[in-house]
Structures are given as C-alpha cells and as structure tokens.
Design an enzyme around this catalytic site. Sequence first.
Site, PDB file in Angstrom:
ATOM      1  N   PHE A 126     -74.015 -41.643 -65.871  1.00 48.32           N
ATOM      2  CA  PHE A 126     -74.660 -42.088 -67.115  1.00 48.32           C
ATOM      3  C   PHE A 126     -73.733 -43.042 -67.851  1.00 48.32           C
ATOM      4  O   PHE A 126     -72.570 -42.714 -68.098  1.00 48.32           O
ATOM      5  CB  PHE A 126     -74.992 -40.894 -68.015  1.00 48.32           C
ATOM      6  CG  PHE A 126     -75.661 -41.310 -69.304  1.00 48.32           C
ATOM      7  CD1 PHE A 126     -77.009 -41.654 -69.323  1.00 48.32           C
ATOM      8  CD2 PHE A 126     -74.944 -41.392 -70.486  1.00 48.32           C
ATOM      9  CE1 PHE A 126     -77.628 -42.065 -70.506  1.00 48.32           C
ATOM     10  CE2 PHE A 126     -75.552 -41.808 -71.677  1.00 48.32           C
ATOM     11  CZ  PHE A 126     -76.895 -42.138 -71.683  1.00 48.32           C
ATOM     12  N   ASP A 212     -65.375 -45.229 -67.116  1.00 46.86           N
ATOM     13  CA  ASP A 212     -66.135 -44.882 -68.317  1.00 46.86           C
ATOM     14  C   ASP A 212     -65.667 -43.500 -68.758  1.00 46.86           C
ATOM     15  O   ASP A 212     -66.100 -42.482 -68.220  1.00 46.86           O
ATOM     16  CB  ASP A 212     -67.637 -44.894 -67.990  1.00 46.86           C
ATOM     17  CG  ASP A 212     -68.494 -44.419 -69.159  1.00 46.86           C
ATOM     18  OD1 ASP A 212     -67.929 -43.921 -70.160  1.00 46.86           O
ATOM     19  OD2 ASP A 212     -69.732 -44.530 -69.056  1.00 46.86           O
ATOM     20  N   LYS A 241     -67.183 -41.286 -77.782  1.00 45.21           N
ATOM     21  CA  LYS A 241     -67.454 -39.947 -78.332  1.00 45.21           C
ATOM     22  C   LYS A 241     -66.336 -39.307 -79.188  1.00 45.21           C
ATOM     23  O   LYS A 241     -66.468 -39.223 -80.391  1.00 45.21           O
ATOM     24  CB  LYS A 241     -67.878 -39.006 -77.208  1.00 45.21           C
ATOM     25  CG  LYS A 241     -69.256 -39.416 -76.639  1.00 45.21           C
ATOM     26  CD  LYS A 241     -69.839 -38.378 -75.750  1.00 45.21           C
ATOM     27  CE  LYS A 241     -71.312 -38.642 -75.484  1.00 45.21           C
ATOM     28  NZ  LYS A 241     -71.593 -39.462 -74.312  1.00 45.21           N
TER      29      LYS A 241
END
Length: 383
Positions: A126, A212, A241
């Site tokens: 993702f 990522d 995040k």
Amino acid sequence: MSYLFNNYNPLDIAFEKGKGCYLYANNNKYLDAFSGVGVVNLGHNHPQISKVIAKQAKTLLHTSNWYRITNEEYLGQKLAKLANMQKVFFSNSGAEANETAIKLTRLYAKTKGIDNPIILTANNAFHGRTMATISATGSNKVKKGFAPLVPEFIHIDFNNIDAINSYTDNKNIIGLMLEPILGEAGVIIPANNYLNQAQAICEQNNWLFILDEVQTGIGRTGKLFAHQHNNITPDILTLAKGLGNGVPIAACLGGHKVAKLFTPGSHGSTYGGNPFCTKVALTVLEIITKEQILENVIKMSDYFLDQAKKALISPKIKNIRAKGLMVGITLDKTYSKLAQKALDLNVLLGVNDQHIRLLPPLIITQKDIDFLLTKLKLLLESL
Ligand SMILES: *Cc1c(COP(=O)(O)O)cnc(C)c1O
C-alpha cells in the site's frame, strides 16, 4: 443523513479526548492499540507535544516556502543525518511523500535516457490514495473504478528475490519500491535478509531502491527506521504517520543519486515544511531519544510475544508475528464485525480480512499489554 462522502465506514463512536494509550467517550475508557493507524506513536495528549503546539500556535503557523523556514531547515538536517541521506522534501501525507519519490524516479530516468520508466512494487503493498500511488499500490480494491492509472508499475510478489531478479533484463526498470513490512496488508514481515538482497539487485542494475517507511518509520519497529535492522541505506526514503504524532507532516528523503534532481520550481507544496508541523516533528524526534522510546518498543515487543504465547492459545489463531510494536495476528478465517467486538471490549485494533493489526502507542507499558491480552483472549472466545 451524513454530508460526508460514503468512502469510510466508521464504527459508531466519536472519541472526546485521549491521554497516553487511552481514548475516552461516553464515560468509557478504551485502550488504543491502533494509534489512529500508527500515527499517535507517543500517545494521545503527550504533555511536551501539547505544550510545543500551544507555544508554536502563539508564535507562527505558516509563511510558505517563498521564504526560508528555520524549523524546516533544522528538521531537514536532523532527519537527513539520522537516515544517512542528503536531501529532504516535506509534504503533508504519506501519499504525497511517495508522489515525490515517484517524481524523483522520473527525473532520474531522464538522466539515464529511459523514456518509459517502470517501477517494480509489491503485490499487496500500500502506497497511498493519489493517482500515482494507487497505481503503485498492489491491491485491487484501492484501484477499482479509477482507471486509467498512471504508468508504469509492475507488481511482483513480496519476499521473493527471484521475482525481482526476473526483471534484471528489462532496460526500462528504474527502481524498486517496497515497504520494509507490508502494513495495510496485515503486517507481513519478510525474511531477515530480503531487503539486503533487494538492495543489492538494485545496486547491480542501477535501479533506485525506494523504501516506503510511512508506517514502519519513526520507531515503530524498534529502530528509528525499519531498514536499520538490515544495516542498509535506501536511495529514497518516505516517512509520514509517526513523524508528527497526529499533526500532518510527511517527508521524502533522497541520497546522492537523486540529490540534485529537483531544481527551483520543479516541485513544491504550499503547507509543506511549515513552521508549525516541523516544530512538532522536531519535538517528536527529541522525545524518542529523551524517553528512550526505541528501548521500550523492543522490551514491550518481547513482552507481548512472550505473554501472547501463554494467553492466546486458540485453534482460531494461525500465527502471531511482530517486529517491534507492529503486530499481526492471523486468524483461521475472516470473522465479521471484529473491530466492533473489540470496541465492545474497550479495545481499538485494526482488521484486514483475517488479519488483526496492532499498532499500539510506543509508550505502552506491561500493564497495558496485560490488559490488551486479557481482552484479546475474551475477543477470541466470543467468536
Ligand atoms: C498510510 C500509508 C501510506 C499513505 O499515507 P497517507 O498519509 O494516508 O497518504 C503510504 N504508505 C504506507 C506504507 C502507509 O502505511
């Protein structure tokens, strides 16, 4: 009727406040073992962060990158040094950080004379919700209905070195983009040397090695960056995040191969790197050192796995795995309403298909883990 678009499916609860690992609503207290999808890593309402937010709000929020921003320069230097990187670009979300990474690969391809560059990404990975990042994403439900997608990404099986090797003859490959651990897919942890081997292939073939770390970064796995478990340095690294503990900030870092590709005007973000978000991120990094957060992650990870072996014995569990405080529990099948049932037991957790995902705040204590395991045991018994 709700005026919000129907793209979410929230549980029917709205939290009123948070403190540490707990959230409060309707006079009930909930253990937050999901941290708002791995964001509030230092816990809710961290006193030092709240104080810095209030102070910065009274000083300066935004000026734009038409002017120098001191906090942005400090944070850029700090992150670059910590990650062994040359350059940093700040934006507001993980998807934007990955967009920046993808744009860098396009510029890099030009320098190599490749007109139709291809990036390899992993099945079930993702990378975000923008057009380029859904194209990079390796799960179909994120892409459904949004074609035409952005070319060109080829998806390979995660944790399979042969799959990467089978593309070394393709002259259009410009890079390999991976999550060190698949997060949204349910915490899929690859073999210990997978990232090392993947990086070696990139190096041999002049491909950019892009990590990522939007979910795995900022201490989640017990190192500041997950790739530090492998003693490697990627060419491009993305973060988001945990970087702002709830204040939206993301970063794309680049090593020497890509350090000179952006030129004035070639990329930008109005909010990116603003005095407020960068001050908060600087404070997050300071707290991680000061409160020995990484040490706690390792200790609590070991404690969780140790205790889980005793507390969670059930034929409904296929396996439990953890890297730091990124925890996946795979059940024998998909159970409906799992997140709601956990909520009814005063625990917040993530669920994707048959996987339970736990991303508790990195400040979690043994006592909180004992509470979590008691509730998980009850949850399994209730299924
Ligand atoms: C959450 C996530 C993203 C997307 O971040 P947003 O802030 O929602 O754009 C990208 N990559 C990974 C690995 C993520 O976990």
